[in-house]
Motif scaffolding. Structure first.
Motif, mmCIF file in Angstrom:
data_model
loop_
_atom_site.group_PDB
_atom_site.id
_atom_site.type_symbol
_atom_site.label_atom_id
_atom_site.label_comp_id
_atom_site.label_asym_id
_atom_site.label_seq_id
_atom_site.Cartn_x
_atom_site.Cartn_y
_atom_site.Cartn_z
ATOM 1 N N CYS A 189 90.134 67.223 -59.312
ATOM 2 C CA CYS A 189 91.556 67.530 -59.182
ATOM 3 C C CYS A 189 91.908 68.764 -59.995
ATOM 4 N N LEU A 191 94.702 70.896 -61.296
ATOM 5 C CA LEU A 191 96.077 70.458 -61.520
ATOM 6 C C LEU A 191 97.120 71.438 -61.004
ATOM 7 N N LEU A 201 95.937 69.043 -57.069
ATOM 8 C CA LEU A 201 96.772 67.842 -57.138
ATOM 9 C C LEU A 201 97.789 67.839 -56.008
ATOM 10 N N LEU A 205 98.087 64.846 -53.256
ATOM 11 C CA LEU A 205 99.314 64.064 -53.121
ATOM 12 C C LEU A 205 99.766 63.934 -51.670
ATOM 13 N N GLN A 212 95.663 56.930 -51.671
ATOM 14 C CA GLN A 212 95.883 57.301 -53.075
ATOM 15 C C GLN A 212 95.520 56.159 -54.024
ATOM 16 N N LEU A 217 91.102 60.406 -60.536
ATOM 17 C CA LEU A 217 91.057 61.856 -60.662
ATOM 18 C C LEU A 217 90.187 62.294 -61.829
ATOM 19 N N TYR A 220 89.557 67.928 -64.267
ATOM 20 C CA TYR A 220 90.887 68.514 -64.442
ATOM 21 C C TYR A 220 90.910 69.411 -65.674
ATOM 22 N N TYR A 227 100.534 65.861 -66.859
ATOM 23 C CA TYR A 227 100.642 65.393 -65.482
ATOM 24 C C TYR A 227 100.593 63.874 -65.364
ATOM 25 N N HIS A 230 102.693 61.857 -62.810
ATOM 26 C CA HIS A 230 103.045 62.770 -61.714
ATOM 27 C C HIS A 230 101.906 62.878 -60.704
ATOM 28 N N THR A 231 101.129 61.829 -60.585
ATOM 29 C CA THR A 231 99.967 61.856 -59.692
ATOM 30 C C THR A 231 100.088 60.843 -58.549
ATOM 31 N N THR A 235 95.167 57.692 -60.263
ATOM 32 C CA THR A 235 95.074 57.581 -61.723
ATOM 33 C C THR A 235 93.955 58.487 -62.244
ATOM 34 N N PHE A 236 94.079 58.876 -63.506
ATOM 35 C CA PHE A 236 93.076 59.721 -64.130
ATOM 36 C C PHE A 236 91.919 58.883 -64.677
#
Length: 247
Positions: A189, A191, A201, A205, A212, A217, A220, A227, A230-231, A235-236
């Motif tokens: 991802c 960003l 990203l 999205l 999703q 993710l 990055y 962020y 805001h994803t 999730t990271f």
């Protein structure tokens, strides 16, 4: 049956805080390394993870953030630990890996002229042809679109987990992984900015919400914290953390 994935790093090529996006996959007593970039040796040291825990290595492509730590790994395993792991690599990348990336630092060493197969048991991979790595662990490589004319590959583990490697945003590739039965999508991802060589990203999205929910993710920038939240439903993944997947 489950596998565990510990993220050695979750950062992009130039990340300093989160290190290069590399991972350790554990199934039973077997540990498979997915790529090993420039920051890999330092990150493994910080994780208190000895290099001789590695039984096999799979390479997605030949950029330094994915192979830049291999020289140290190879020297340490051979001369310090007397261990020869297995290298899983697409068949046409075997010679370029040695000739263009590793040969200069490794060819002349103790005992005379060295070759790649002095350090690894080499198992060449063919795209979309599954390869048994160890009992309970199977991998398959799929071509991705990253840099023009540069071979690069995603990884499918046990038919259920998709690990993107490096790729531009490719809904058809993600769709094929889902059709294959993948329940987990570990995806790079970028960003911000335009997705010239990586999926952004903003592009990710646009995926449907049900897709999703499957996406974690990685790869990055060091400003990832800005962020969080805001994803969408993605999730990271986090550096040095271990994730267990029932596959």
């Amino acid at each position: 049956m489950s596998i565990k994935i510990r993220m050695i790093g979750t950062g992009s090529a130039f990340a300093k805080k989160y290190f290069n996006n590399n991972a350790l996959v554990t199934s039973g007593d077997y540990t498979l390394l997915i790529d090993f970039g420039i920051t890999g040796p330092l990150s493994m040291y910080q994780m208190n993870m000895p290099l001789d825990r590695i039984d096999g290595v799979v390479v997605t492509h030949l950029h330094a953030d994915h192979i830049g730590g291999l020289e140290e790994l190879m020297l340490r395993l051979r001369f310090d630990y007397k261990k020869k792991p297995t290298l899983f690599i697409e068949e046409h990348l075997v010679q370029p890996l040695w000739d263009y990336s590793l040969r200069g630092g490794l060819e002349f060493g103790a005992g005379g002229t060295q070759k790649l197969d002095d350090f690894f048991h080499i198992i060449p991979l063919t795209a979309r042809k599954p390869q048994e790595v160890a009992p309970g662990l199977r991998l398959e490589i799929w071509p991705t679109r990253h840099f023009p004319d540069m071979p690069s590959y995603a990884i499918i583990l046990n038919d259920k987990l998709f690990y993107s490697g490096d790729t531009v945003f490719d809904p058809n590739l993600i769709g094929s992984a889902l059709e294959r039965g993948c329940d987990y999508i570990l995806h790079e991802c970028q960003l911000e900015g335009q997705g010239l060589f990586h999926a952004t990203l903003a592009e990710l999205l646009t995926l449907p919400e049900d897709v999703q929910r499957k996406v974690r993710l990685m790869h990055y920038g060091d400003h990832m914290e800005q962020y969080i939240g805001h994803t969408g439903l993605m999730t990271f993944l986090h550096q040095h953390e271990t994730y267990e997947f029932p596959i």
